[in-house]
Scaffold this motif. Sequence first.
Motif, mmCIF file in Angstrom:
data_model
loop_
_atom_site.group_PDB
_atom_site.id
_atom_site.type_symbol
_atom_site.label_atom_id
_atom_site.label_comp_id
_atom_site.label_asym_id
_atom_site.label_seq_id
_atom_site.Cartn_x
_atom_site.Cartn_y
_atom_site.Cartn_z
ATOM 1 N N PRO A 55 75.335 79.512 11.951
ATOM 2 C CA PRO A 55 74.395 78.678 12.350
ATOM 3 C C PRO A 55 73.103 79.456 12.810
ATOM 4 C CG PRO A 55 75.861 78.628 13.983
ATOM 5 C CD PRO A 55 76.441 79.374 12.959
ATOM 6 N N VAL A 56 71.918 79.125 12.227
ATOM 7 C CA VAL A 56 70.620 79.866 12.615
ATOM 8 C C VAL A 56 69.655 78.654 12.888
ATOM 9 C CG1 VAL A 56 71.068 81.829 11.227
ATOM 10 C CG2 VAL A 56 69.785 79.780 10.254
ATOM 11 N N THR A 57 68.660 78.949 13.916
ATOM 12 C CA THR A 57 67.575 78.062 13.958
ATOM 13 C C THR A 57 66.262 78.702 13.588
ATOM 14 O OG1 THR A 57 68.687 76.920 15.911
ATOM 15 C CG2 THR A 57 66.592 76.714 15.722
ATOM 16 N N PHE A 58 65.473 78.177 12.827
ATOM 17 C CA PHE A 58 64.335 78.699 12.418
ATOM 18 C C PHE A 58 63.275 78.180 13.177
ATOM 19 C CE2 PHE A 58 67.027 78.792 8.727
ATOM 20 C CZ PHE A 58 67.189 80.144 8.126
ATOM 21 N N THR A 59 62.125 78.801 13.622
ATOM 22 C CA THR A 59 61.030 78.308 14.169
ATOM 23 C C THR A 59 59.731 78.388 13.304
ATOM 24 O OG1 THR A 59 61.828 79.044 16.359
ATOM 25 C CG2 THR A 59 59.584 78.656 16.363
ATOM 26 N N VAL A 60 59.212 77.275 12.929
ATOM 27 C CA VAL A 60 57.975 77.348 12.105
ATOM 28 C C VAL A 60 56.758 77.972 12.686
ATOM 29 C CG1 VAL A 60 56.731 75.694 10.898
ATOM 30 C CG2 VAL A 60 58.829 75.287 11.273
ATOM 31 N N ALA A 61 56.178 79.090 12.224
ATOM 32 C CA ALA A 61 55.157 79.872 12.328
ATOM 33 C C ALA A 61 53.833 79.399 11.646
ATOM 34 C CB ALA A 61 55.432 81.208 12.477
ATOM 35 N N PRO A 62 52.775 79.633 12.312
ATOM 36 C CA PRO A 62 51.596 79.311 11.446
ATOM 37 C C PRO A 62 51.305 80.055 10.357
ATOM 38 C CG PRO A 62 51.021 79.969 13.823
ATOM 39 C CD PRO A 62 52.503 80.106 13.534
ATOM 40 N N ILE A 63 50.884 79.357 9.116
ATOM 41 C CA ILE A 63 50.504 80.054 8.072
ATOM 42 C C ILE A 63 49.768 81.428 8.236
ATOM 43 C CG2 ILE A 63 49.130 80.060 5.899
ATOM 44 C CD1 ILE A 63 49.777 77.241 5.678
ATOM 45 N N GLY A 64 50.491 82.349 7.415
ATOM 46 C CA GLY A 64 49.744 83.829 7.894
ATOM 47 C C GLY A 64 50.395 84.799 8.875
ATOM 48 N N ALA A 65 51.227 84.046 9.513
ATOM 49 C CA ALA A 65 52.234 84.819 10.522
ATOM 50 C C ALA A 65 52.713 85.974 9.951
ATOM 51 C CB ALA A 65 52.807 83.786 11.526
ATOM 52 N N GLN A 66 52.861 86.984 10.597
ATOM 53 C CA GLN A 66 53.729 88.017 10.175
ATOM 54 C C GLN A 66 54.972 88.667 10.715
ATOM 55 O OE1 GLN A 66 52.438 90.043 7.304
ATOM 56 N NE2 GLN A 66 51.362 88.201 7.129
ATOM 57 N N ALA A 67 55.069 88.019 11.775
ATOM 58 C CA ALA A 67 56.592 88.016 12.398
ATOM 59 C C ALA A 67 56.808 86.926 13.513
ATOM 60 C CB ALA A 67 56.595 89.573 13.194
ATOM 61 N N PRO A 68 57.823 86.666 13.768
ATOM 62 C CA PRO A 68 58.098 85.871 14.985
ATOM 63 C C PRO A 68 57.338 86.107 16.211
ATOM 64 C CG PRO A 68 60.301 86.346 13.766
ATOM 65 C CD PRO A 68 59.149 87.234 13.429
ATOM 66 N N ALA A 69 57.056 85.408 17.062
ATOM 67 C CA ALA A 69 56.205 85.649 18.261
ATOM 68 C C ALA A 69 57.206 86.550 19.122
ATOM 69 C CB ALA A 69 56.071 84.465 19.098
ATOM 70 N N SER A 70 58.445 86.476 19.012
ATOM 71 C CA SER A 70 59.482 87.155 19.769
ATOM 72 C C SER A 70 59.434 88.761 19.611
ATOM 73 C CB SER A 70 60.813 86.699 19.736
ATOM 74 O OG SER A 70 61.472 86.571 18.574
ATOM 75 N N GLU A 71 58.946 88.822 18.119
ATOM 76 C CA GLU A 71 59.101 90.249 17.659
ATOM 77 C C GLU A 71 57.566 90.738 17.716
ATOM 78 O OE1 GLU A 71 60.705 90.590 13.838
ATOM 79 O OE2 GLU A 71 62.445 89.684 14.363
ATOM 80 N N ALA A 72 56.559 89.979 17.562
ATOM 81 C CA ALA A 72 55.150 90.312 17.470
ATOM 82 C C ALA A 72 54.740 90.848 18.951
ATOM 83 C CB ALA A 72 54.261 89.288 17.104
ATOM 84 N N GLY A 73 55.419 90.771 20.001
ATOM 85 C CA GLY A 73 54.939 91.081 21.313
ATOM 86 C C GLY A 73 53.957 90.179 21.959
ATOM 87 N N GLY A 74 53.676 90.402 23.364
ATOM 88 C CA GLY A 74 52.724 89.641 23.858
ATOM 89 C C GLY A 74 53.153 88.115 23.845
ATOM 90 N N HIS A 75 52.203 87.066 24.489
ATOM 91 C CA HIS A 75 52.715 85.752 24.598
ATOM 92 C C HIS A 75 51.222 84.998 24.634
ATOM 93 C CE1 HIS A 75 52.181 87.417 28.516
ATOM 94 N NE2 HIS A 75 51.645 86.078 29.085
ATOM 95 N N GLN A 76 51.571 83.620 24.544
ATOM 96 C CA GLN A 76 50.191 82.817 24.495
ATOM 97 C C GLN A 76 49.965 82.093 25.625
ATOM 98 O OE1 GLN A 76 51.016 80.841 20.829
ATOM 99 N NE2 GLN A 76 49.490 81.961 19.826
ATOM 100 N N HIS A 77 49.010 81.888 26.005
ATOM 101 C CA HIS A 77 48.735 81.011 27.274
ATOM 102 C C HIS A 77 48.229 79.768 26.617
ATOM 103 C CE1 HIS A 77 49.237 84.026 30.246
ATOM 104 N NE2 HIS A 77 48.698 84.868 29.636
ATOM 105 N N HIS A 78 48.560 78.558 27.257
ATOM 106 C CA HIS A 78 48.061 77.303 27.040
ATOM 107 C C HIS A 78 47.436 76.466 28.225
ATOM 108 C CE1 HIS A 78 50.212 77.545 23.094
ATOM 109 N NE2 HIS A 78 51.220 77.966 23.696
#
Length: 78
Positions: A55-78
């Motif tokens: 089983p896998v869970t896919f996380t939907v990323a914005p169009i144009g994203a190149q890698a999952p957030a967990s691999e891209a490094g850094g994080h976002q503030h909201h």
Amino acid sequence: MKMAPVEGGLAIAPGTSVALKPGGLHLMFLDLKEGLKAGDTVSGSLTFERAGTVPVTFTVAPIGAQAPASEAGGHQHH
Ligand SMILES: [Cu+2]
């Protein structure tokens, strides 16, 4: 550039790995019943010849994203 399905399954040679990512081999959702939006998750499964179904869970990323957030490094503030 034309995309074509991989016939007969995707071979993973012993001791190697295969990456599914934008611009290369990828999974493609067909016949979606509704739109996907960034941040949504989609449940699915991957079936391996030896390892069976995982089983896998896919996380939907914005169009144009190149890698999952967990691999891209850094994080976002909201
Ligand atoms: Cu495709």
